[in-house]
Scaffold this active site. Structure first.
Site, short mmCIF file in Angstrom:
data_model
loop_
_atom_site.label_atom_id
_atom_site.label_comp_id
_atom_site.label_asym_id
_atom_site.label_seq_id
_atom_site.Cartn_x
_atom_site.Cartn_y
_atom_site.Cartn_z
N LYS A 273 0.84 -1.21 0.00
CA LYS A 273 0.00 0.00 0.00
C LYS A 273 0.87 1.26 0.00
O LYS A 273 0.39 2.37 0.08
CB LYS A 273 -0.89 0.03 1.25
N LYS B 286 2.85 2.00 2.42
CA LYS B 286 2.86 2.48 3.81
C LYS B 286 3.90 1.71 4.61
O LYS B 286 4.12 0.52 4.39
CB LYS B 286 1.49 2.19 4.46
N1 C2G Z 1 -10.31 6.56 9.35
C1 C2G Z 1 -11.32 7.46 9.76
N2 C2G Z 1 -10.96 8.69 10.18
C2 C2G Z 1 -9.66 9.07 10.22
C3 C2G Z 1 -8.64 8.16 9.82
C4 C2G Z 1 -9.00 6.90 9.38
O1 C2G Z 1 -12.51 7.12 9.72
N3 C2G Z 1 -9.34 10.32 10.65
C5 C2G Z 1 -10.73 5.24 8.88
C6 C2G Z 1 -10.34 4.99 7.42
O2 C2G Z 1 -11.31 5.55 6.54
C7 C2G Z 1 -10.32 3.46 7.38
C8 C2G Z 1 -9.91 3.07 8.81
O3 C2G Z 1 -10.08 4.24 9.62
O4 C2G Z 1 -11.62 2.95 7.10
C9 C2G Z 1 -8.47 2.62 8.88
O5 C2G Z 1 -7.67 3.62 8.29
P1 C2G Z 1 -6.17 3.23 7.87
O6 C2G Z 1 -5.50 2.57 9.00
O7 C2G Z 1 -5.55 4.43 7.21
O8 C2G Z 1 -6.44 2.07 6.79
P2 C2G Z 1 -6.21 2.14 5.21
O9 C2G Z 1 -4.78 2.42 4.91
O10 C2G Z 1 -7.25 3.03 4.68
O11 C2G Z 1 -6.42 0.60 4.81
O12 C2G Z 1 -8.17 -3.05 2.35
C10 C2G Z 1 -8.45 -1.78 2.92
C11 C2G Z 1 -7.21 -1.14 3.46
O13 C2G Z 1 -6.48 -2.04 4.28
C12 C2G Z 1 -7.57 0.12 4.23
#
Ligand code: C2G
Length: 155
Positions: free
Chosen positions: A44, A46
């Site tokens: 990703k 990351k």
């Molecule tokens: N999130 C949120 N508000 C934030 C930050 C994150 O609602 N201020 C939500 C994101 O939209 C996501 C979840 O928290 O649904 C996890 O965010 P991340 O850890 O950044 O995950 P991500 O990189 O989006 O991975 O297969 C799907 C991926 O693995 C998603």
């Protein structure tokens, strides 16, 4: 038993994550979180501060989460939905529309993200703090060197 499924990295666990998980837990009876593995994160683009094991320990301690499973690939979602009899697949709305293909298997929901907080913003702020502190140390050292030079010249 209504089962909810979501996925994410959840690094540097913060209120944006908590508020999403809390809302998701209210959609059903059991909330399952697919936690991105360290290897999947590389895919990703990351690199998480905490390892998968540490992130899983933190996530499992959250009262809204019932089960943490590893996320190794983008493609595993359909199999997970079937394996865990998922009723609702849900993500934050930064993913709006990206998983609509799963609508043939279960409900798909995108919830508003929590504004003004993200793991990347936290990392940026920490990096800036570190830089500011380093700049201050460097200035103090320069001042000390100037004082030593003056003392040497006056001897
Ligand atoms: N999130 C949120 N508000 C934030 C930050 C994150 O609602 N201020 C939500 C994101 O939209 C996501 C979840 O928290 O649904 C996890 O965010 P991340 O850890 O950044 O995950 P991500 O990189 O989006 O991975 O297969 C799907 C991926 O693995 C998603």
């Amino acid at each position: 038993m209504k089962v909810i499924l979501t996925y994410g990295t959840f690094d540097l666990f913060h209120v944006g994550h908590v508020r999403l998980l809390e809302r998701l837990s209210k959609l059903g009876d059991k909330l399952i979180v697919g936690l991105s593995s360290d290897e999947f994160n590389k895919g990703k683009g990351k690199s998480s501060f905490f390892s998968y094991e540490e992130r899983a320990e933190i996530l499992s301690s959250c009262k809204f989460v019932d089960l943490v499973i590893p996320e190794h690939t983008w493609e595993q979602k359909a199999a997970d939905i079937k394996k865990y009899n998922v009723d609702v697949f849900a993500m934050g709305d930064d993913w709006e529309g990206r998983f609509d293909s799963l609508k043939s298997l279960c409900d798909v929901v995108y919830l508003p993200r929590t504004k003004s907080i993200s793991t990347s913003e936290i990392k940026t702020l920490i990096a800036e703090l570190k830089k500011n502190d380093l700049d201050k140390v460097q200035k103090s050292l320069n001042d000390a060197i100037e004082i030593i030079k003056k003392l040497n010249y006056s001897e």
